[in-house]
Scaffold this motif. Structure first.
Motif, short mmCIF file in Angstrom:
data_model
loop_
_atom_site.label_atom_id
_atom_site.label_comp_id
_atom_site.label_asym_id
_atom_site.label_seq_id
_atom_site.Cartn_x
_atom_site.Cartn_y
_atom_site.Cartn_z
N ASP A 1 -8.28 -3.46 7.65
CA ASP A 1 -9.46 -3.96 6.93
C ASP A 1 -10.68 -4.02 7.84
O ASP A 1 -11.79 -3.63 7.46
CB ASP A 1 -9.17 -5.34 6.34
N ARG B 1 0.83 -1.20 0.00
CA ARG B 1 0.00 0.00 0.00
C ARG B 1 0.87 1.26 0.00
O ARG B 1 0.53 2.24 -0.67
CB ARG B 1 -0.89 0.02 1.25
N ARG C 1 -11.99 -0.57 8.41
CA ARG C 1 -12.25 0.14 7.15
C ARG C 1 -11.33 1.34 6.93
O ARG C 1 -11.74 2.38 6.44
CB ARG C 1 -13.72 0.58 7.08
N TYR C 2 -10.07 1.16 7.31
CA TYR C 2 -9.07 2.18 6.96
C TYR C 2 -8.40 1.74 5.67
O TYR C 2 -7.25 1.27 5.65
CB TYR C 2 -8.06 2.35 8.10
N ASP C 3 -9.15 1.89 4.56
CA ASP C 3 -8.69 1.35 3.29
C ASP C 3 -7.46 2.06 2.74
O ASP C 3 -6.71 1.50 1.94
CB ASP C 3 -9.82 1.43 2.24
N GLU C 4 -7.26 3.32 3.13
CA GLU C 4 -6.14 4.09 2.59
C GLU C 4 -4.87 3.92 3.43
O GLU C 4 -3.82 4.45 3.08
CB GLU C 4 -6.52 5.58 2.54
#
Length: 935
Positions: free
Chosen positions: A417, A303, A420-423
């Motif tokens: 995940d 990432r 929901r800290y996708d960035e």
């Protein structure tokens, strides 16, 4: 609750009014650090001496007033803010003493970390800590947070390289551990305290379970809680005390000086980027590299690589990596090239057998390894630059035992995940098992705060409980992790920390709720808003990296503070709150005193030029468009008017004498609210208009000479020993080098537009710029001939956004180094020269070239420390002279032994001459003086 009247009255007697701030603008501006917390202090005090700190602490101790110490404010965990009294370091904390041929250095807390290393560089040494913020953070913060960094590890942090400390306790008592008289006095006055520390040390070492836990915790990178390792590593109470202050984040005392044992700074280095096929292989490779000759090993997950894959200069393969890829950026350093090559061989042999997806081999080429390190350094700002407006960037900082690094990485990614800290991205100092993870977070609603709270609870359980790691490896506990200290350390160690706190700060006045807090929700309170203000600055993460290069910092606001205040004004206006008074104050503090030179953008991780916001705000109030348009069309008349004004001033000097004129003009300037510029001895005499000769056809190469409008108007000062104009000197030098000098047609009506742009008249500015570009294209025969511009700010404005227009345009530095050096013979002078690198020279990338040219011309070159911008800023030196004076307040001492100074901007040279006490000239004066045509 307000501050006690007795404290305020005594503080007013102690600290001058200009160094006490309690107005809404100043307190909010100072109430901001790099963290995602905000508290508004009731009083901000800028201290200039240890004696002032002592007296303030005595007052605070007597009246039980909480105080917080602030250095650069780059802290990330909320440890440099206060809702009571904030004590900020002023100018006079920059002392240093180099000892033992660089083996030790004693520093005051206001020294910027990178400056300490610059002082040590000639000795081949550096301080051990190397935080990412080293160009902005100060020694006080480095010590108070026990900061480390990419190459520092645990062995070279402040705790392990501490040779001495000077401190002030909460009751105002001073102690200098290197001064026998101070130690003796302290033993007399605080013998009981020392004995209690010694006893705590004995009981801690005797508690084998606790002592083992402490040693384990500090085998890792760890800044969670107080430095309990002082109790097991040392038995002398003085050593215990000084090492407890390291990493105490201002909760145990004020650090007024530190002595470091420095470390070797090896001159030879090489870096490589190795991309492994999966996290497990990558982390297993780290375990192997622990025993290899590496100075840094940085881990980057897929990432984080993805966040920078489209940046200019990134290797193309980064975009094509597999989903599970994980990379190591490896650096090795050595005392010689042969040893470095041997080390590289050992490292690569150790990595044989690991599945590698891609790699950039070890390189000693600065261009290659700087590009590789840009991948790592750009990850944090890359997230900041793409975040949604109104959210903040949070960078957390944990340590896993390195043997558990692989599973730790995967478990953290699973938590991203889950919540929901996708960035979110993950990178870190892999050798120490130290991982940073960056994510964006809004705090606008209870649901958002609850999400963050649940995530941090899970992180704490994973890192501290399951793996026995540390929740803060190097960013300090602050408010951020204070509620989790007991979870990480256990009850015995936690109570021991409270014993130490109450022993050294019995009234609890030093930075309450930092490191230790009785409020389990303190990490969820006082969360900083980042409201939309303007798209130019909305990406600001308020890190403070911009501040060291800002000429107005300390006079009014820094770029970070300008953004903070504009955000607040915009948010209040949206909420229907009257901002008239705030805007009035902001006009001077934020707009009028901004040099708008854009140096802040060079330091900003997300590239924000706060000067652009200021120019935009000026444009909104630029209501003299018709007059500006007339001046643009009749620019020659404006120049004639300027020459006439200088004639009048020069006549007044001849009639009244310089001292009387200075006095009279100061009074006039004050009465006119600085609409009439104040005269000083560095003011130029009027320059005669150019008399052009028609170019003749000969065999000499042509150069088009663009004389800037200031060069065409402003001659040398009356007292300057150099009385030839810049125009004449430049033309003579170019002809000496064999050039035929030609000028654009209608030159006296030409201008790059900078005077219009700086006042907010953008349309008129661009009209003048395009008119000049057209004239230069014609004069240079469609771009065939090089164009020499004698002033770097004009050059910078012209080269920006040229598009398809072909102009071979040079500032003085670039033209001399590329076209004149090989045509002239240099005989360097003995007399020392001061060099001022203008803001535009820095933007043009010619800073080092200017210094190198000066060294060709003089055997002694001085580049004054800490002066990045002179603050003259076009005409600000005339209309807002305090900005110029503030920016150059240290210049005179720095250049006192110099014969003269050089620069590349005529207006900058006025202020430099005035405040430096020596004559500053254009670079060409020096080059012309020491050169002869090459035969």
């Amino acid at each position: 609750m307000s501050l006690p009247a007795a404290f305020l009255a005594a503080a007013e007697q102690l600290i001058p009014r200009e160094r006490r701030f309690d107005d809404p603008l100043s307190t909010l501006a100072f109430g901001t650090d790099a963290s995602f917390y905000r508290l508004i202090p009731k009083l901000v005090v800028r201290v200039e001496s240890e004696e002032e700190v002592v007296q303030l602490l005595k007052l605070a101790h007597a009246e039980q007033v909480p105080v917080t110490f602030r250095a650069a404010g780059t802290s990330l965990s909320g440890q440099a803010i206060s809702d009571s009294v904030l004590i900020v370091l002023g100018d006079n904390w920059n002392g240093r003493e180099i000892r033992q041929n660089g083996g030790q250095i004693r520093l005051q807390p206001g020294v910027i970390g990178a400056q300490a290393n610059a002082w040590l560089a000639p000795y081949g040494r550096k301080i051990g800590p190397d935080p990412a913020s080293i160009n902005a953070c100060k020694i006080g913060g480095i010590v108070a947070n026990n900061a480390s960094g990419m190459c520092c590890g645990t062995a070279q942090n402040t705790y392990h390289t501490l040779a001495g400390l000077r401190l002030v306790l909460a009751d105002g008592t001073r102690l200098d551990s290197e001064d026998p008289a101070s130690v003796a006095a302290f033993q007399t006055s605080h013998g009981t305290l020392l004995e209690q520390l010694a006893e705590l040390g004995r009981t801690t070492r005797a508690n084998s379970e606790l002592a083992t836990k402490i040693r384990h915790k500090y085998r890792l990178k760890n800044t969670t809680g107080l430095s309990l390792n002082a109790l097991v590593d040392y038995d002398q109470p003085l050593d215990i005390l000084t090492h407890l202050l390291v990493g105490s984040e201002g909760t145990l005392g004020f650090i007024s000086a530190v002595t470091y044992d420095t470390v070797v700074d090896h001159p030879y280095k090489a870096s490589a980027l190795i991309v492994f096929t999966d996290v497990e292989s990558c982390c297993n490779a780290v375990t192997v590299l622990k025993s290899q000759p590496v100075s840094a090993v940085e881990l980057l997950d897929r990432r984080s690589l993805r966040s920078v894959e489209n940046k200019a200069g990134m290797p193309a393969f980064v975009r094509e990596l597999s989903e599970g890829a994980c990379a190591l950026l490896i650096e090795s350093r050595a005392a010689s090239d042969s040893l470095l090559q041997e080390q590289i061989g050992l490292i690569m042999t150790a990595l044989t057998g690991f599945p590698v997806e891609k790699q950039v081999d070890f390189s000693t080429d600065p261009k290659v390894y700087n590009q590789l390190w840009a991948i790592r350094k750009d990850t944090f700002p890359a997230v900041g630059a793409v975040r949604q407006t109104g959210t903040t960037v949070i960078i957390e900082d944990v340590t896993f035992p390195v043997e558990h690094l692989a599973i730790g990485v995967n478990r953290l990614i699973a938590l991203f995940d889950k919540h929901r800290y996708d960035e979110a991205i993950l990178f870190g100092h892999a050798l120490e098992g130290n991982l940073h993870f960056v994510f964006t977070q809004a705090f606008d609603t209870p649901e958002q705060i609850a999400r963050y709270s649940a995530f941090m609870d899970d992180v704490a359980q994973l890192v501290a409980v399951e793996f026995g790691g540390s929740l803060k490896a190097e960013h300090g506990t602050g408010r951020n992790m204070a509620p989790f200290v007991e979870l990480e350390w256990g009850s015995d160690a936690y109570q021991l920390m409270w014993q130490l706190k109450r022993l050294l700060d019995p009234r609890g006045i030093l930075n309450p709720d930092v490191v230790l807090s009785e409020d389990p929700q303190v990490h969820l309170k006082n969360l900083k808003p980042l409201p939309a203000a303007d798209e130019i600055v909305d990406k600001c993460i308020e890190c403070g990296f911009c501040e060291p290069v800002c000429p107005s910092k300390g006079l009014t606001l820094s770029p970070r503070q300008r953004i903070v205040m504009w955000r607040d004004i915009q948010a209040k206006q949206r909420a229907g709150i009257d901002t008239t008074e705030l805007e009035r104050d902001y006009q001077y503090q934020g707009i009028d005193t901004c040099a708008a030179t854009g140096l802040c953008a060079q330091r900003c991780p997300v590239g924000i030029n706060t000067g652009e916001l200021v120019k935009k705000l000026r444009a909104q109030h630029a209501d003299q468009g018709k007059a500006a348009g007339w001046l643009g069309r009749h620019f020659h008349a404006a120049l004639q008017g300027a020459r006439f004004t200088l004639h009048v001033a020069n006549g007044a000097r001849l009639m009244l004498g310089a001292p009387r004129l200075a006095k009279v003009s100061a009074a006039l300037s004050k009465a006119s609210q600085q609409r009439i510029p104040q005269w000083n001895a560095a003011m130029p005499q009027p320059e005669r208009a150019i008399r052009f000769s028609v170019p003749v056809e000969d065999q000499r190469p042509r150069v088009v000479y663009l004389a800037a409008c200031v060069s065409r108007v402003m001659g040398p000062a009356a007292g300057d020993r150099e009385q030839q104009s810049l125009l004449g000197k430049t033309q003579g030098l170019l002809e000496k080098a064999g050039y035929q000098v030609v000028f654009p047609d209608n030159l006296d009506n030409l201008c790059c537009g900078q005077p219009f742009a700086s006042k907010g008249y953008n349309e008129q500015a661009e009209n003048k710029r395009q008119e000049l570009i057209g004239a230069l294209l014609k004069a240079s025969r469609g771009g065939l001939d090089p164009i020499y511009c004698d002033t770097s700010p004009c050059t910078l404005r012209l080269v920006q956004d040229l598009g398809e227009q072909r102009l071979d345009l040079y500032d003085p530095v670039r033209f001399i180094r590329t076209h004149l050096v090989d045509k002239l013979t240099f005989e360097p002078q003995e007399a020392p020269i001061a060099v001022h690198v203008t803001c535009s020279t820095q933007h043009l990338g010619e800073s080092q070239a200017l210094i190198d040219l000066a060294r060709l011309c003089s055997k002694q070159v001085v580049v004054p420390e800490g002066i990045h911008c002179c603050g003259f800023a076009g005409d600000k030196g005339f209309t807002t002279p305090e900005l110029n004076a503030h920016s150059l307040r240290t210049l005179k001492d720095a250049v006192q032994y110099c014969d003269e100074g050089i620069s590349t901007s005529r207006t900058c040279e006025i202020g430099l001459s005035q405040h430096g006490g020596i004559d500053y000239h254009g670079l060409v004066y020096l080059v012309d003086r020491v050169t002869q045509p090459r035969v």
